[in-house]
Design a protein around this motif. Sequence first.
Motif, mmCIF file in Angstrom:
data_model
loop_
_atom_site.group_PDB
_atom_site.id
_atom_site.type_symbol
_atom_site.label_atom_id
_atom_site.label_comp_id
_atom_site.label_asym_id
_atom_site.label_seq_id
_atom_site.Cartn_x
_atom_site.Cartn_y
_atom_site.Cartn_z
ATOM 1 N N ASN A 34 -5.891 -7.564 -2.213
ATOM 2 C CA ASN A 34 -4.642 -7.341 -1.484
ATOM 3 C C ASN A 34 -3.850 -8.631 -1.326
ATOM 4 O O ASN A 34 -2.608 -8.603 -1.299
ATOM 5 C CB ASN A 34 -4.912 -6.728 -0.111
ATOM 6 N N ASN A 109 3.399 2.338 -3.036
ATOM 7 C CA ASN A 109 3.171 2.225 -1.594
ATOM 8 C C ASN A 109 4.531 2.167 -0.903
ATOM 9 O O ASN A 109 5.148 1.105 -0.795
ATOM 10 C CB ASN A 109 2.347 0.963 -1.302
ATOM 11 N N PHE A 112 5.102 -0.371 2.171
ATOM 12 C CA PHE A 112 5.068 -1.757 1.720
ATOM 13 C C PHE A 112 6.301 -2.066 0.863
ATOM 14 O O PHE A 112 6.922 -3.131 0.999
ATOM 15 C CB PHE A 112 3.783 -2.003 0.920
ATOM 16 N N ASP A 163 -5.512 -2.497 6.080
ATOM 17 C CA ASP A 163 -4.320 -1.747 5.697
ATOM 18 C C ASP A 163 -3.039 -2.287 6.334
ATOM 19 O O ASP A 163 -1.940 -1.868 5.961
ATOM 20 C CB ASP A 163 -4.474 -0.275 6.076
ATOM 21 N N GLN A 166 0.579 -3.666 4.877
ATOM 22 C CA GLN A 166 1.781 -2.881 4.603
ATOM 23 C C GLN A 166 2.935 -3.234 5.538
ATOM 24 O O GLN A 166 4.103 -3.051 5.188
ATOM 25 C CB GLN A 166 1.470 -1.387 4.725
#
Length: 412
Positions: A34, A109, A112, A163, A166
């Motif tokens: 990530n 996404n 994001f 997560d 984002q």
Amino acid sequence: MIKNIFYSFSINFINFLFPLILIPFYIHVFGITNYGLIAISLSLINYISVINDYSWNALGPIKIGRLNSDIDAISKYISTVINTKFLLTIPSFLLLFLLAQLYSNISSNALFFLSLFLMLFSRTQNAHWVFIGLNKVNVYCIINSVFKISCLLTILFCVKNKDSFQILFFILGIFDSLIFIVSYIYLLLKENFVYSKTSFKDIFAELQSGFKMFLTNLTVCSILNSGTLILGVFFDSKIVGIYSVSEKIIMLGKHCIGVLFQGVFPKICNIGIASISELNKTLRQIFQSYLLLFSIGTVILIIFSEQIISVLSSEYITESSQYLILLSPIPLIASLNQSAYMSLLMHEKKNIYFSGYFIGLVINVSLSFLLSFFFKVEGMIAALIITELFITLFLNYKVLCDKSLNFFRKND
């Protein structure tokens, strides 16, 4: 000059220290994969934001300085730049949308992806150049520091799980927006700035006058960010993350060159107006100082590569340190074209440095795609070094060929 260097260094130091401090945090919370996605997104934003930066970071302070404290004229010029920047936001957003499609992990996404537009918009109205021109860099330093530190604390205390990457760019974008909002409020209240509308004719003239400098900035930005972006096209985010850790250190080294330029160049302008021989002497001293300073930096990066990487990342230290060693000569090579670059600027030889940087852009993009496809990260690094070598040799060669520009001659 020392004061300007100090404040410019403080501003740029916190701007670059800020992401460096957060690298270990990002990797710990989000993981290296990530983090690679974040690195690609930041490079994408940095690359596209050149459209809105255009030429004003370099030429804007000079133009404001030449207006000799004429508040009305300065207000009109700043308004012209603001309006032009807003207009350039349209192609910037369109380009972001198109380029993001190359990276499926970004475009798929939605949350994001949306945050990238806020982050990009927050870069459109950076006011640092205005404060340099007004000789109020200390004020901008305070504004920038307050909001950067506030942003850092917000991320450290509010971003808790894997997560949450984002929403990262929403946080960064909001605080960057507050910096330019407060900056312009200060200009309105303390510097008697008055906003005015700008005709399309004046906007076109402004774009035309800075076009070659824009292409030069585009080349510099391409060299800084192309590695991450092209690797992201060919390879997964994990490889990009490993490479990006070492690249950030090299970018910090290259950014120091820009900081020194912001501090030195106003003084160079004054010297150049007074005496060409004194200008050449000063440029020669700068060349020698950079050679010594950045040579020491290169040696430090090579000897202590693993220790430096371990400060930023706890994962894949060996791989990142090997990339750092290969990348280490880049700040040194880049620093050795600065005296030639300043000489060409002072003598208004725009076509020369434009040609050098434009050819460098072509070399960089073509070699980066070709070599990274066959040799992966090592090929990308080779392309970056070749590009930097070409630009430095080209600019210094052009200076050597012109007697009025040749600052290497001690009898000038």
